[in-house]
Design a protein around this motif. Structure first.
Motif, short mmCIF file in Angstrom:
data_model
loop_
_atom_site.label_atom_id
_atom_site.label_comp_id
_atom_site.label_asym_id
_atom_site.label_seq_id
_atom_site.Cartn_x
_atom_site.Cartn_y
_atom_site.Cartn_z
N VAL A 5 0.85 -1.19 0.00
CA VAL A 5 0.00 0.00 0.00
C VAL A 5 0.89 1.24 0.00
O VAL A 5 0.71 2.15 -0.80
N ASP A 6 1.86 1.23 0.89
CA ASP A 6 2.78 2.37 0.95
C ASP A 6 4.01 1.93 1.75
O ASP A 6 3.95 0.99 2.55
N THR A 7 5.10 2.63 1.50
CA THR A 7 6.33 2.38 2.29
C THR A 7 7.00 3.71 2.56
O THR A 7 6.80 4.69 1.84
N THR A 8 7.80 3.71 3.59
CA THR A 8 8.65 4.87 3.83
C THR A 8 9.88 4.47 4.62
O THR A 8 9.91 3.40 5.24
N SER A 9 10.88 5.30 4.55
CA SER A 9 12.11 5.04 5.28
C SER A 9 12.60 6.35 5.87
O SER A 9 12.58 7.38 5.19
N VAL A 10 12.96 6.32 7.13
CA VAL A 10 13.43 7.54 7.79
C VAL A 10 14.81 7.24 8.37
O VAL A 10 14.97 6.26 9.10
N GLN A 11 15.79 8.07 8.02
CA GLN A 11 17.14 7.85 8.55
C GLN A 11 17.31 8.61 9.86
O GLN A 11 16.97 9.79 9.95
N ALA A 45 -2.94 -14.51 8.07
CA ALA A 45 -3.78 -13.44 7.49
C ALA A 45 -4.90 -13.98 6.58
O ALA A 45 -4.77 -15.04 5.98
N LYS A 46 -5.97 -13.18 6.52
CA LYS A 46 -7.07 -13.46 5.60
C LYS A 46 -7.05 -12.39 4.51
O LYS A 46 -6.55 -11.28 4.74
N PRO A 47 -7.61 -12.69 3.34
CA PRO A 47 -7.68 -11.66 2.30
C PRO A 47 -8.32 -10.39 2.85
O PRO A 47 -9.29 -10.47 3.62
N GLY A 48 -7.75 -9.26 2.50
CA GLY A 48 -8.28 -7.98 2.97
C GLY A 48 -7.58 -7.44 4.19
O GLY A 48 -7.60 -6.23 4.46
N ASP A 49 -6.89 -8.31 4.94
CA ASP A 49 -6.16 -7.87 6.14
C ASP A 49 -5.06 -6.89 5.74
O ASP A 49 -4.48 -6.99 4.66
N THR A 50 -4.79 -5.97 6.66
CA THR A 50 -3.66 -5.07 6.44
C THR A 50 -2.58 -5.37 7.47
O THR A 50 -2.88 -5.66 8.63
N ILE A 51 -1.33 -5.33 7.01
CA ILE A 51 -0.21 -5.60 7.90
C ILE A 51 0.77 -4.44 7.83
O ILE A 51 1.20 -4.04 6.74
N LEU A 52 1.07 -3.87 9.00
CA LEU A 52 2.03 -2.77 9.09
C LEU A 52 3.33 -3.33 9.65
O LEU A 52 3.34 -3.96 10.71
N VAL A 53 4.43 -3.14 8.90
CA VAL A 53 5.74 -3.61 9.35
C VAL A 53 6.58 -2.39 9.71
O VAL A 53 6.70 -1.45 8.93
N VAL A 54 7.12 -2.42 10.93
CA VAL A 54 7.96 -1.32 11.39
C VAL A 54 9.27 -1.91 11.88
O VAL A 54 9.29 -2.78 12.74
N ASN A 55 10.37 -1.46 11.29
CA ASN A 55 11.66 -2.00 11.70
C ASN A 55 12.62 -0.85 12.00
O ASN A 55 12.82 0.03 11.18
N PHE A 56 13.20 -0.87 13.21
CA PHE A 56 14.08 0.21 13.60
C PHE A 56 15.52 -0.26 13.76
O PHE A 56 15.80 -1.28 14.38
N ALA A 57 16.44 0.50 13.20
CA ALA A 57 17.87 0.41 13.49
C ALA A 57 18.49 1.59 12.79
O ALA A 57 18.47 1.66 11.56
N GLU A 58 18.98 2.57 13.53
CA GLU A 58 19.49 3.82 12.93
C GLU A 58 18.50 4.36 11.91
O GLU A 58 18.86 4.69 10.78
N GLY A 59 17.27 4.40 12.32
CA GLY A 59 16.21 4.86 11.41
C GLY A 59 15.10 3.84 11.34
O GLY A 59 15.18 2.78 11.97
N THR A 60 14.08 4.17 10.60
CA THR A 60 12.90 3.30 10.59
C THR A 60 12.46 2.99 9.16
O THR A 60 12.39 3.88 8.32
N ILE A 67 9.21 1.50 7.21
CA ILE A 67 7.79 1.23 7.44
C ILE A 67 7.16 0.74 6.14
O ILE A 67 7.40 1.30 5.07
N MET A 68 6.40 -0.35 6.24
CA MET A 68 5.72 -0.90 5.06
C MET A 68 4.30 -1.26 5.44
O MET A 68 4.07 -1.80 6.53
N LEU A 69 3.38 -0.95 4.55
CA LEU A 69 1.99 -1.36 4.78
C LEU A 69 1.55 -2.25 3.63
O LEU A 69 1.70 -1.90 2.45
#
Lengths: 466, 394
Positions: free
Chosen positions: A160-166, A269-284, A286-288
């Motif tokens: 759906v969307d992703t971002t990365s923050v340093q 997961a079932k069809p339609g579910d949304t999953i947010l992934v957040v991973n931190f190490a010297e920044g973040t 994020i993936m949806l």
């Protein structure tokens, strides 16, 4: 539609009960167990295993690029992409790049793969070394993940969307030659990153006109044992939404950890579910993702679910220290292992990594290793390549070799016959000596045989089919 | 086999054999000088009478100069021979062929190995550079493959099987206790053998041959000249060597209950020697008992037992010193250890002593035909050697 087409996991067979550490040092620690790469496993071999799981039912020819993420690569200088590509029988023309140094190497590789054209195989694999008696030792587990990223009908989780923050921060680091990672005081890092992650996730959700309650599962991989809970709490994530970080079963698996959590989420997961992934190490990172109907069509695989269950949780702390080479053992009273010959390796990569033998075009006899003259009909140079990988195999006879120098004595060696013909003599790994018997079903598993002269020698062994 | 073959064309007229032991105080040169002069003296000839020599050694030297140097031979041809654990037998075979060819009339076959200088127990071999992917397997482990396969095929439970293997080691040690040249000269009880620490399951340390230094030598001449040297020469009836193609580790039709090279080598030898029923016609044998299951399958491969029956024959004592076909009367590799280059000639030395009635407490009742068998490699691929030797010209 862009997203994840397939996933695969690998959690090594051996698990260390954390109580074993407690018994040894007399100190208390976490509960549960953690996964431990065998003495014959490393980040490359585990990534190949995860990729095998991921490539189930998928034509490997279709992979355009390979991303390999790890903080524990076998070499400081020398690529592992060709090793992995050969082992997986990918196209020779596959593009590849390695991401290292960062615990975000895995999630950032996935982010980049989601941005690029073609079909990408993303691998993340780690076996971080931690000093005995420390908190890292409690937490660090070993494992690997693999994703196929691409477009089309087969996407099981649409991005759906992703971002990365340093965020520049000294939290955990390791220099060349350091045996273990070093850490700054926990409270400094945890208060800073908790705030940073909180802000980044809020902004990300805002940009997507979503609130946290709209998300089905939130997978947060953050430093420490409680970091993910703190962040979840500040974001208002409910108990049901929090993805279990698998600390009790696996531990924190370095650059593959957020992937492991994502796979766990996808498995439920079932069809339609949304999953947010957040991973931190010297920044973040994020993936949806949004799960699609295609997830129901995904072929059977082991994934995190099955690999967690297949285990030896009787690993002793002594073996753990030995396998991780934390303690120096008396060398075997045998001549030192000679390094493998680079030209001999070069000539045999198809055979040794791809596990190709040959099949006689006259009498159809499969044979390994590759032969020029047929073992059956003596015809010369009428051979075609024949891949033994993936074929059913069983033990014909075996031995427990107590004399062979190995970190896991006795060495189990067996004669293996393949369905459809062909035989090898192979080491049997991940197998209890009491368990091995004639007629036992086995399967090939990619391993690092040994390191000598700084050269890592990869090959296949067999393990009981479980 | 050629039209003529080797039968009765050459004879052994002098032999020597050092004690097989941990010779900390003797070098390769010492062992060679000692055993060469023993053999020459035994034949009643001088070093200058030797026209050519074949030296068998796996790792204790390279080229013929390993022998010509210490012996100070006068610029004669010396060839170093290597054929893994059959190295000593190969030196003998090549020397015999040289005499049979008519090119030389008096030659020396000599074998030596110094294993105890390496600093490691067990055998140490120099392998060429490789990709290093062969399985991590020791020699006892590779031969231990035979045991579960054999037990499984013929319905022996592991306990029964272990008893059979122990019986073989017990017999060889018992014979060795009667031999002053053996490394180990003590009888060992069945219980000690059965309970010895496991090396490569189901083999314990007492299922394995020892590790020793040693040398042995033979003077070979034309049969028609043999009586010039001694009253009872030993005649060569057959020599056979087979190098296997290794199909046993590639194809599925090999079941690890026999060693194919042994079967082919012994059949060729029987043909050459004119032996139709080895069980009846052979009076004694020295075979390659590197590990107890090896000796078990050798009985069947060489036709001393019916297929699947050797284990019963073992328990019945058929191969004991007083059995129907004594095997390893000198104590075998089990009692002697296995200095690789010397072993094959050591086996022939026992035949030579027995034919002359010089085997002391081990002496058999007037044996006339003997067999030596030697193999090098693994059960799935090896070189196998069989000789037939006799007291008389047939």
């Amino acid at each position: 539609m862009k997203g994840i087409i397939s996933y695969g996991a690998y959690i090594p067979y051996n698990r260390l009960q954390r109580s074993r550490i407690k018994e040894f040092f007399g100190t208390s620690g976490l509960s549960g167990e953690k996964s431990v790469a065998g003495y014959d496993e490393d980040s490359v071999s585990m990534s190949v295993e995860a990729a095998i799981d991921c490539l189930q039912g998928f034509n490997a020819e279709q992979i355009d690029s390979v991303f390999f993420a790890t903080t524990t690569g076998p070499y400081t200088e020398k690529s592992s992409i060709p090793t992995i590509s050969k082992a997986l029988d990918l196209r020779a023309g596959v593009k590849g790049i390695e991401a290292a140094q960062s615990l975000r190497a895995g999630s950032s590789s996935l982010l980049v793969a989601l941005d690029q054209e073609g079909t990408t195989l993303v691998l993340a694999s780690d076996h971080q070394l931690s000093g005995p008696g420390g908190t890292n030792e409690q937490l660090f587990g070993d494992g690997a993940v693999s994703f196929i990223v691409g477009t089309g009908e087969d996407v099981i989780a649409k991005v759906v969307d992703t971002t990365s923050v340093q965020v520049e921060i000294i939290k955990q680091w390791r220099n060349e030659g350091d045996p273990f990672v070093q850490n700054w005081e926990d409270r400094f890092a945890s208060s800073v990153y908790t705030t940073k992650i909180y802000e980044s996730v809020l902004e990300f959700l805002d940009n997507n006109n979503l609130s946290i309650s709209d998300i089905s599962k939130v997978a947060i991989s953050a430093p420490g044992t409680k970091g993910y809970l703190k962040i979840a709490k500040s974001l208002g994530v409910s108990k049901e939404q929090i993805q279990d970080p698998l600390f009790d079963q696996v531990g924190q698996t370095g650059s593959s950890h957020s992937g492991l959590m994502l796979i766990s989420a996808l498995e439920e997961a079932k069809p339609g579910d949304t999953i947010l992934v957040v991973n931190f190490a010297e920044g973040t990172d994020i993936m949806l993702y949004q799960v699609t109907d295609s997830i129901a069509k995904l072929s059977k695989r082991r994934g995190v679910r099955d690999y967690i269950e297949v285990k030896n949780n009787e690993l002793s702390y002594a073996d753990y220290l030995k396998w991780k080479e934390i303690i120096k053992m008396e060398p075997p009273r045998r001549p030192a292992k000679e390094r493998p010959s680079a030209p001999a390796l070069y000539r045999n990569y198809d055979q040794n990594l791809g596990f190709y033998g040959s099949k006689c075009q006259v009498c159809n006899t499969p044979q390994f290793p590759k032969q020029r003259v047929c073992v059956e009909c003596q015809t010369k140079d009428k051979m075609e390549d024949y891949r033994f990988f993936g074929r059913t195999a069983e033990i014909v006879t075996f031995t427990l070799d107590y004399l062979a120098p190995t970190p896991a004595s006795p060495a189990l060696v067996a004669v293996i016959d393949f369905e459809g013909g062909g035989r090898i003599i192979s080491e049997v790994t991940d197998c209890d000596p009491a368990e091995i018997k004639i007629g036992m079903d086995v399967e090939l598993t990619f391993r690092r045989l040994y390191e000598a002269g700084g050269i890592h020698n990869y090959f296949w062994k067999v393990r009981p089919k479980r | 086999m050629g039209k003529q073959g080797i039968r009765d064309r050459v004879a052994v007229v002098g032999m020597g054999c050092t004690r097989f032991a941990e010779h900390w105080d003797k070098s390769v040169d010492d062992l060679l000088v000692e055993v060469a002069y023993d053999a020459l003296d035994d034949a009643g000839i001088l070093p200058t009478d030797i026209e050519a020599a074949w030296l068998g050694t796996m790792n204790s030297g390279v080229a013929g100069i390993t022998l010509s140097g210490p012996l100070k031979t006068k610029y004669i041809p010396v060839t170093r021979v290597e054929n893994m654990c059959a190295t000593g037998s190969e030196a003998f075979r090549n020397a015999c062929y040289a005499v049979a060819s008519g090119v030389f009339d008096v030659v020396l076959a000599i074998g030596v190995e110094k294993l105890k200088d390496s600093g490691y127990s067990g055998l140490v071999s120099n392998r060429p550079p490789s990709d290093g992917t062969s399985p991590n397997i020791t020699a006892p482990a590779s031969f231990s493959f035979l045991a579960p396969a054999y037990f499984n095929k013929y319905g022996l439970d592991p306990k029964q099987g272990k008893k059979v293997l122990s019986r073989i080691a017990w017999k060889n040690h018992k014979n060795g206790s009667l031999n002053p040249k053996a490394q180990f000269r003590n009888e060992v009880s069945l219980e000690q053998i059965e309970k010895s620490p496991i090396i490569a399951s189901p083999l314990g340390i007492m299922d394995c041959s020892g590790v020793a230094d040693g040398a042995s030598a033979a003077v070979i001449v034309r049969s028609e000249d043999a009586h010039k040297y001694r009253k009872y020469p030993m005649y060569v009836k057959a020599l056979s060597t087979v190098a296997g193609p290794g199909d046993g580790r590639i194809k599925q039709d090999f079941d690890f209950t026999s060693i194919r090279e042994n079967i082919v080598a012994s059949n060729a030898a029987y043909k050459e020697a004119g032996i139709e029923n080895p069980r009846e016609e052979i009076d004694m044998a020295e075979v390659h008992d590197c590990f107890t299951p090896t000796e078990l399958v050798i009985y069947e491969d060489l036709g001393f037992s019916e297929r699947g029956q050797a284990w019963k024959d073992v328990l019945n004592g058929d191969f004991d010193l007083d059995g129907r076909l004594p095997v390893n009367p000198d104590g075998g590799l089990k009692s002697f250890g296995h200095p690789i280059g010397a072993t094959g000639l050591r086996m022939l030395y026992e035949m030579y002593l027995q034919f002359q009635g010089k085997a002391g407490k081990r002496q058999l009742d007037n044996p006339k035909i003997g067999l030596t068998h030697n193999l090098g490699g693994n059960p799935w691929q090896c070189v196998s050697f069989v000789s037939i030797v006799g007291k008389e010209i047939s």
